[in-house]
Design a protein around this motif. Structure first.
Motif, short mmCIF file in Angstrom:
data_model
loop_
_atom_site.label_atom_id
_atom_site.label_comp_id
_atom_site.label_asym_id
_atom_site.label_seq_id
_atom_site.Cartn_x
_atom_site.Cartn_y
_atom_site.Cartn_z
N CYS A 51 0.80 -1.23 0.00
CA CYS A 51 0.00 0.00 0.00
C CYS A 51 0.83 1.28 0.00
O CYS A 51 0.36 2.31 -0.48
CB CYS A 51 -0.93 0.01 1.21
N ILE A 52 2.03 1.24 0.54
CA ILE A 52 2.86 2.44 0.62
C ILE A 52 3.43 2.74 -0.77
O ILE A 52 4.14 1.92 -1.34
CB ILE A 52 4.01 2.27 1.65
N PRO A 53 3.10 3.91 -1.33
CA PRO A 53 3.60 4.24 -2.66
C PRO A 53 5.14 4.22 -2.71
O PRO A 53 5.80 4.79 -1.85
CB PRO A 53 3.09 5.67 -2.89
N GLY A 54 5.68 3.51 -3.71
CA GLY A 54 7.12 3.46 -3.90
C GLY A 54 7.87 2.53 -2.96
O GLY A 54 9.09 2.44 -3.02
N CYS A 55 7.15 1.81 -2.09
CA CYS A 55 7.83 0.95 -1.11
C CYS A 55 8.46 -0.25 -1.81
O CYS A 55 7.81 -0.98 -2.55
CB CYS A 55 6.85 0.47 -0.05
N GLU A 56 9.76 -0.42 -1.60
CA GLU A 56 10.49 -1.54 -2.18
C GLU A 56 10.76 -2.62 -1.14
O GLU A 56 10.83 -3.79 -1.46
CB GLU A 56 11.81 -1.05 -2.78
N GLU A 57 10.95 -2.20 0.10
CA GLU A 57 11.22 -3.15 1.19
C GLU A 57 10.53 -2.66 2.45
O GLU A 57 10.49 -1.46 2.73
CB GLU A 57 12.72 -3.24 1.49
N LEU A 58 9.98 -3.61 3.22
CA LEU A 58 9.45 -3.32 4.55
C LEU A 58 9.57 -4.60 5.33
O LEU A 58 8.88 -5.57 5.05
CB LEU A 58 8.00 -2.84 4.49
N ALA A 59 10.49 -4.62 6.26
CA ALA A 59 10.77 -5.84 7.01
C ALA A 59 10.85 -5.55 8.50
O ALA A 59 11.36 -4.51 8.91
CB ALA A 59 12.08 -6.45 6.54
N SER A 60 10.35 -6.49 9.27
CA SER A 60 10.40 -6.36 10.72
C SER A 60 11.86 -6.36 11.18
O SER A 60 12.67 -7.14 10.71
CB SER A 60 9.64 -7.52 11.37
N SER A 61 12.18 -5.45 12.10
CA SER A 61 13.55 -5.39 12.62
C SER A 61 13.55 -5.45 14.15
O SER A 61 14.51 -5.09 14.79
CB SER A 61 14.23 -4.11 12.14
N GLY A 62 12.45 -5.90 14.71
CA GLY A 62 12.31 -5.99 16.15
C GLY A 62 10.84 -5.81 16.50
O GLY A 62 10.01 -5.59 15.62
N GLU A 63 10.53 -5.91 17.77
CA GLU A 63 9.14 -5.76 18.18
C GLU A 63 8.65 -4.35 17.86
O GLU A 63 9.23 -3.36 18.31
CB GLU A 63 8.99 -6.03 19.67
N ASN A 64 7.60 -4.27 17.03
CA ASN A 64 6.98 -3.00 16.62
C ASN A 64 7.95 -2.07 15.90
O ASN A 64 7.79 -0.85 15.95
CB ASN A 64 6.36 -2.29 17.83
N GLN A 65 8.96 -2.65 15.21
CA GLN A 65 9.91 -1.84 14.45
C GLN A 65 10.11 -2.46 13.07
O GLN A 65 10.12 -3.68 12.92
CB GLN A 65 11.25 -1.75 15.17
N PHE A 66 10.30 -1.58 12.08
CA PHE A 66 10.48 -2.02 10.71
C PHE A 66 11.60 -1.22 10.05
O PHE A 66 11.80 -0.05 10.38
CB PHE A 66 9.20 -1.80 9.89
N GLN A 67 12.30 -1.85 9.12
CA GLN A 67 13.24 -1.18 8.24
C GLN A 67 12.53 -1.03 6.91
O GLN A 67 11.85 -1.96 6.46
CB GLN A 67 14.52 -1.99 8.06
N ALA A 68 12.67 0.12 6.28
CA ALA A 68 11.95 0.37 5.03
C ALA A 68 12.86 1.01 3.99
O ALA A 68 13.79 1.74 4.33
CB ALA A 68 10.75 1.28 5.30
N VAL A 69 12.55 0.73 2.73
CA VAL A 69 13.17 1.41 1.60
C VAL A 69 12.04 1.78 0.65
O VAL A 69 11.22 0.94 0.29
CB VAL A 69 14.20 0.52 0.87
N ALA A 70 11.98 3.06 0.28
CA ALA A 70 10.94 3.53 -0.63
C ALA A 70 11.55 4.49 -1.64
O ALA A 70 12.40 5.31 -1.28
CB ALA A 70 9.81 4.21 0.13
N LYS A 71 11.12 4.38 -2.87
CA LYS A 71 11.57 5.29 -3.91
C LYS A 71 10.48 6.34 -4.10
O LYS A 71 9.32 6.00 -4.33
CB LYS A 71 11.82 4.53 -5.22
N MET A 72 10.86 7.60 -3.97
CA MET A 72 9.90 8.70 -4.04
C MET A 72 10.34 9.72 -5.09
O MET A 72 11.52 9.93 -5.29
CB MET A 72 9.80 9.43 -2.70
N LYS A 73 9.35 10.36 -5.70
CA LYS A 73 9.61 11.47 -6.61
C LYS A 73 8.70 12.61 -6.20
O LYS A 73 7.49 12.45 -6.14
CB LYS A 73 9.34 11.05 -8.05
N VAL A 74 9.31 13.72 -5.87
CA VAL A 74 8.57 14.93 -5.51
C VAL A 74 9.05 16.03 -6.44
O VAL A 74 10.21 16.46 -6.36
CB VAL A 74 8.80 15.32 -4.03
N GLY A 75 8.18 16.45 -7.33
CA GLY A 75 8.59 17.45 -8.33
C GLY A 75 9.78 16.91 -9.10
O GLY A 75 9.77 15.77 -9.57
N PRO A 76 10.86 17.70 -9.21
CA PRO A 76 12.03 17.26 -9.97
C PRO A 76 12.99 16.38 -9.16
O PRO A 76 13.97 15.89 -9.70
CB PRO A 76 12.71 18.59 -10.33
#
Length: 152
Positions: free
Chosen positions: A31-56
């Motif tokens: 559901c997260i726009p541009g999300c490439e990775e979302l993985a649990s890294s502990g209790e109630n914690q996640f590591q994320a990678v997302a590609k975003m484009k804002v204007g240029p």
């Protein structure tokens, strides 16, 4: 640059189903726009990678997300921070609340965020418009996920 955003969305599912989906990394990743990775890294914690484009400015942000003040199935606080290299950084948090309404669930959110670097130089109007667009994309996708699981 600081910004705030508030909103709500009515979802056609029980609070328990919505709560479960809000805590499912596989659903959030879809559901997260541009999300490439979302993985649990502990209790109630996640590591994320997302590609975003804002204007240029386009960048790949890496960061971490933490859930706190958990009150199942009523809501929680989500906090995160990410680095996008020369594009800059983003950090902030949101309070999410779930209330039963009209045979479904009303999800309300209140976001506050801080951005810096090249992103902050783009101006408040462009940043706010992009943030609203990303939030709308997330909630359309999230509503579809909730509906598809509720139908099965």
């Amino acid at each position: 640059m600081a910004m705030t955003m508030n909103g709500e969305v009515h979802l056609p599912a029980s609070r328990e189903v919505v709560w479960q989906k809000l805590n499912d990394p596989a659903v959030l990743k879809k559901c997260i726009p541009g999300c490439e990775e979302l993985a649990s890294s502990g209790e109630n914690q996640f590591q994320a990678v997302a590609k975003m484009k804002v204007g240029p400015v386009s960048a790949r942000f890496g960061g971490r997300v933490t859930l706190s003040d958990l009150d199942p199935p009523n809501g929680y606080r989500i906090s995160g921070e990410g680095e996008g290299g020369v594009a800059g950084f983003a950090k902030g948090g949101a309070t999410v609340a779930l209330v039963e309404k009209d045979g479904g669930t009303l999800l309300t959110y209140s976001v506050e965020a801080q951005i810096g670097g090249k992103l902050a130089q783009l101006g408040q109007r462009l940043i706010s418009g992009s943030a609203k667009k990303l939030a709308d994309q997330f909630f359309v996708s999230f509503a579809n996920e909730v509906q598809s699981s509720d139908a099965s």
